[in-house]
Design an enzyme around this catalytic site. Structure first.
Site, PDB file in Angstrom:
ATOM      1  N   THR A   9       5.355  -1.650  -3.586  1.00 19.33           N
ATOM      2  CA  THR A   9       5.196  -1.704  -2.134  1.00 19.33           C
ATOM      3  C   THR A   9       4.641  -0.366  -1.684  1.00 19.33           C
ATOM      4  O   THR A   9       5.038   0.684  -2.210  1.00 19.33           O
ATOM      5  CB  THR A   9       6.528  -1.983  -1.419  1.00 19.33           C
ATOM      6  OG1 THR A   9       6.352  -1.806  -0.008  1.00 19.33           O
ATOM      7  CG2 THR A   9       7.643  -1.054  -1.885  1.00 19.33           C
ATOM      8  N   LEU A  11       5.259   1.243   0.806  1.00 17.90           N
ATOM      9  CA  LEU A  11       6.261   2.109   1.420  1.00 17.90           C
ATOM     10  C   LEU A  11       6.635   3.243   0.467  1.00 17.90           C
ATOM     11  O   LEU A  11       7.073   4.304   0.892  1.00 17.90           O
ATOM     12  CB  LEU A  11       7.522   1.306   1.761  1.00 17.90           C
ATOM     13  CG  LEU A  11       7.410   0.273   2.880  1.00 17.90           C
ATOM     14  CD1 LEU A  11       8.655  -0.608   2.894  1.00 17.90           C
ATOM     15  CD2 LEU A  11       7.230   0.955   4.221  1.00 17.90           C
ATOM     16  N   SER A  12       6.454   3.011  -0.817  1.00 15.88           N
ATOM     17  CA  SER A  12       6.847   3.962  -1.858  1.00 15.88           C
ATOM     18  C   SER A  12       5.764   5.011  -2.110  1.00 15.88           C
ATOM     19  O   SER A  12       4.617   4.658  -2.404  1.00 15.88           O
ATOM     20  CB  SER A  12       7.121   3.219  -3.158  1.00 15.88           C
ATOM     21  OG  SER A  12       7.099   4.076  -4.267  1.00 15.88           O
ATOM     22  N   PRO A  13       6.105   6.305  -2.028  1.00 16.48           N
ATOM     23  CA  PRO A  13       5.134   7.341  -2.372  1.00 16.48           C
ATOM     24  C   PRO A  13       4.610   7.203  -3.797  1.00 16.48           C
ATOM     25  O   PRO A  13       3.426   7.428  -4.050  1.00 16.48           O
ATOM     26  CB  PRO A  13       5.930   8.642  -2.192  1.00 16.48           C
ATOM     27  CG  PRO A  13       6.986   8.306  -1.199  1.00 16.48           C
ATOM     28  CD  PRO A  13       7.365   6.880  -1.505  1.00 16.48           C
ATOM     29  N   ARG A  16       1.972   4.659  -3.844  1.00 19.96           N
ATOM     30  CA  ARG A  16       0.765   5.142  -3.176  1.00 19.96           C
ATOM     31  C   ARG A  16      -0.013   6.129  -4.039  1.00 19.96           C
ATOM     32  O   ARG A  16      -1.244   6.201  -3.951  1.00 19.96           O
ATOM     33  CB  ARG A  16       1.118   5.758  -1.822  1.00 19.96           C
ATOM     34  CG  ARG A  16       1.403   4.691  -0.758  1.00 19.96           C
ATOM     35  CD  ARG A  16       1.644   5.285   0.611  1.00 19.96           C
ATOM     36  NE  ARG A  16       3.057   5.557   0.860  1.00 19.96           N
ATOM     37  CZ  ARG A  16       3.568   6.726   1.157  1.00 19.96           C
ATOM     38  NH1 ARG A  16       2.784   7.795   1.233  1.00 19.96           N
ATOM     39  NH2 ARG A  16       4.858   6.852   1.380  1.00 19.96           N
TER      40      ARG A  16
END
Length: 217
Positions: A9, A11-13, A16
């Protein structure tokens, strides 16, 4: 052979950082959303791919790799047109590896600690200690850049992607004031101008930033 699949997801660094790397090398990949809230990372199917049930996980040609640092170096080694993002030169690679280990062992855990200070945990002394630890990490980062443009020299590497994804998240908790940290402030401004920044990091960052703001109110 199908497309590499990235599970996670944005949302996760950590996820990303993988997306930043994938976009930088022009990888044609498939992204499959994994909801932690719905425990999709603990399904039998997912555990077969990654018994640690962490995100991100990469599935490539029937083989699975997890841990963002392992994934991003693998992707560059297999799919990048050159080794600029993860140099083959042993010294340059060691510098990149050190920065990656710093992100995983120092910056990321100190960021994660901040997520524990929700409505049920308002210990001011513990919170101040956590913020001090993050500021110390910023000071290290400022020194790492030195007179360079990036964290491992004068060219972009996967170390920048890994640190960027986490740093851009943690500053929601503890801002890195430009006057105190001018080098990392300039570095952040430089990386936000990458053509793939918004898609690979900005969109997910906006979501987690909204969550942090709500959590902190």
């Amino acid at each position: 052979m199908g497309k590499p699949i990235i599970y996670g997801t944005d949302l996760s660094p950590a996820v990303r950082s993988v997306l930043l790397t994938a976009h930088a090398i022009g990888l044609d990949y498939e992204f499959r959303e994994i909801s932690l809230q719905k425990n999709e990372h603990k399904t039998e199917e997912y555990l077969k791919k990654n018994p640690q049930h962490t995100i991100p996980t990469l599935e490539d040609d029937g083989k699975c790799i997890w841990d963002s640092h392992a994934i991003i170096t693998y992707l560059v080694g297999k799919y990048a047109k050159d080794d600029s993002l993860y140099p083959k030169d042993l010294y340059k690679r060691a510098v990149v590896d050190q920065r990656l280990h710093f992100e995983s062992s120092v910056l990321s855990p100190r960021m994660s600690r901040m997520f524990t200070f929700g409505p049920s945990n308002k210990d001011p002394q513990a919170l101040e200690s956590a913020k001090t630890a993050i500021l110390e990490a910023y000071d290290f980062l400022e020194k790492f850049i030195g007179s360079n443009q990036y964290f491992a020299g004068d060219s972009l590497t996967v170390a920048d992607f890994s640190i960027l994804a986490t740093f851009s998240t943690v500053i929601n908790f503890v801002p890195a004031e430009q006057g105190k940290f001018p080098k990392i402030s300039s570095w952040l401004d430089r990386l936000t101008k990458l053509p793939y920044y918004q898609k690979a990091n900005g969109e997910g960052l906006e979501k987690i930033s909204a969550f942090i703001k709500k959590m902190s109110s």
